[in-house]
Design a protein around this motif. Sequence first.
Motif, PDB file in Angstrom:
ATOM      1  N   GLU A   1      31.074  43.342  -8.862  1.00 21.85           N
ATOM      2  CA  GLU A   1      31.341  42.979 -10.253  1.00 21.85           C
ATOM      3  C   GLU A   1      30.345  41.937 -10.760  1.00 21.85           C
ATOM      4  OE1 GLU A   1      35.000  41.264 -13.050  1.00 21.85           O
ATOM      5  OE2 GLU A   1      35.302  41.600 -10.900  1.00 21.85           O
ATOM      6  N   THR A   2      30.005  40.966  -9.906  1.00 18.78           N
ATOM      7  CA  THR A   2      29.066  39.915 -10.302  1.00 18.78           C
ATOM      8  C   THR A   2      27.707  40.492 -10.661  1.00 18.78           C
ATOM      9  OG1 THR A   2      30.158  38.241  -8.932  1.00 18.78           O
ATOM     10  CG2 THR A   2      27.876  37.834  -9.505  1.00 18.78           C
TER      11      THR A   2
ATOM     12  N   HIS B   1      32.182  42.986  -0.764  1.00 15.39           N
ATOM     13  CA  HIS B   1      33.382  42.649  -1.527  1.00 15.39           C
ATOM     14  C   HIS B   1      33.246  43.103  -2.980  1.00 15.39           C
ATOM     15  CE1 HIS B   1      36.678  40.267  -3.210  1.00 15.39           C
ATOM     16  NE2 HIS B   1      37.117  40.142  -1.961  1.00 15.39           N
ATOM     17  N   SER B   2      34.386  43.522  -3.556  1.00 13.86           N
ATOM     18  CA  SER B   2      34.382  44.016  -4.939  1.00 13.86           C
ATOM     19  C   SER B   2      33.923  42.951  -5.930  1.00 13.86           C
ATOM     20  CB  SER B   2      35.779  44.518  -5.322  1.00 13.86           C
ATOM     21  OG  SER B   2      36.744  43.485  -5.193  1.00 13.86           O
ATOM     22  N   ASN B   3      34.160  41.677  -5.598  1.00 17.24           N
ATOM     23  CA  ASN B   3      33.718  40.596  -6.486  1.00 17.24           C
ATOM     24  C   ASN B   3      32.191  40.532  -6.571  1.00 17.24           C
ATOM     25  OD1 ASN B   3      36.337  39.875  -6.981  1.00 17.24           O
ATOM     26  ND2 ASN B   3      36.357  38.140  -5.574  1.00 17.24           N
TER      27      ASN B   3
ATOM     28  N   ASP C   1      26.679  38.082 -14.188  1.00 18.09           N
ATOM     29  CA  ASP C   1      27.174  36.708 -14.243  1.00 18.09           C
ATOM     30  C   ASP C   1      26.327  35.769 -13.398  1.00 18.09           C
ATOM     31  OD1 ASP C   1      29.240  37.475 -15.880  1.00 18.09           O
ATOM     32  OD2 ASP C   1      30.587  37.922 -14.212  1.00 18.09           O
TER      33      ASP C   1
ATOM     34  N   GLY D   1      35.115  50.534  -9.574  1.00 15.94           N
ATOM     35  CA  GLY D   1      36.136  49.513  -9.354  1.00 15.94           C
ATOM     36  C   GLY D   1      37.538  50.111  -9.338  1.00 15.94           C
TER      37      GLY D   1
ATOM     38  N   ASN E   1      35.426  48.010 -13.335  1.00  7.49           N
ATOM     39  CA  ASN E   1      34.035  47.716 -13.674  1.00  7.49           C
ATOM     40  C   ASN E   1      33.569  48.549 -14.861  1.00  7.49           C
ATOM     41  OD1 ASN E   1      33.933  45.919 -11.526  1.00  7.49           O
ATOM     42  ND2 ASN E   1      33.127  47.442 -10.103  1.00  7.49           N
TER      43      ASN E   1
END
Length: 306
Positions: free
Chosen positions: A80-81, A75-77, A86, A21, A26
Motif C-alpha cells: 500500500e505504501t 506485508h500488505s502495508n 506515501d 488488496g 488498494n
Amino acid sequence: MIEEQISIPLKNSNEALKLLGIGDKNAKNLKRKFGVRLSIEDNELLIKGNTVNTEIIKVRLKEVIAKLRNDMDMHSNVVETILMGDNKNISSFEVNSERIDPKSIGQSNLIDKILKDPLVLVTGPAGTGKTFLTVACACRLLEEGKIERIILCRPVVEAGESLGFLPGDIDSKVFPYFRPLHDSLVKLLGFPATKRMFDSGVIEMAPLAYMRGRTLEDAFLILDEAQNTTIAQMKMFLTRMGKGSKTVVTGDPSQCDLPKNKVSGLTHSLNILSKIENVGVVELKGSDMVRHPLVGKIDKAFGAEC
C-alpha cells in the motif's frame, strides 16, 4: 482529458490479490486518490485512467510486482505504501546523516534482502552499487546495535598485474585490495571515525586466507570480489558465520581472475545454495548502473572476453 489503458501480465492469482488488496482496498484507494481504475482479466492487470496518472501507477505497480516475485510474504502495508506514494522509497535509510537512496528496483531489492536474510549472494557488473550498498547496510546495523563488528574480506588475487613487494604489516600489504571497501566506509562515516573503528577492531580487514579456523558471532561479514574464490575457499568463508551474524557475498562472475581450469566459488554457490531457505540471491543488471553511463556500454562490449 485523454484516457489510457495499460495491461501488465501477472503470474498467478496470488499476485492479483496482493496488488488489489483485501476487498480490493488498494484498487479503491487508487481510484479515489488518482482516478485510476484497476481490474483483472485473464491473468492481466488492467490500468485505466488519464495518461499521466496511469503512467505513474504503472511504474509503482511494476515495482511492487518485482518485490513480490522476490518475497511473496511482503506485508500488505508495504504494498500500500508503494502504490499510494506515501514514501518515495521504503528501502531508503540514513547512516551517520548520509541518506542512502537506492537508484533502482534492483538496488531496493538488494537492501531488502540484506536486512531480511542471514546470507545474501549478490552478483552484478561494475557500477551497480553492490559493494557500497552492502557496506551501507552493515554500517546501519552497527549503528542500531544489531551487530558488534564488521569484517571485510577479499581474496588476494590480482587482475593480471603484480603488486610486488609491499613493506609494512599485513594490513599495509593488503590495503590496496581493500581500497573500494575502505572508500565506501569513509564516504559513509568520515575518515576519522573509520580510522578509529579500524584501530579499535570494530571494523577489520581480513584476507580470505586468514579466515580459516575463526567463528565470528554478532558480526557482519562481507566477502567482496567473490568471483575470485575457489569452491574450497567459499565453503571455508561461509562456514565462519556464528550466532547473530550476517554474511553478504558480492561479485561479478564475468570478471573472474582465476585460472581457466578453476571453477569460481561464487558461481558454484549460486548453483547449490539459491534454493535454500533464508539464503537471499540478488542479480543486479546494467539497468542498475550508477557509474558513468559509458561504463555499462564498455562492460557489455567486452562481454565474457576477460
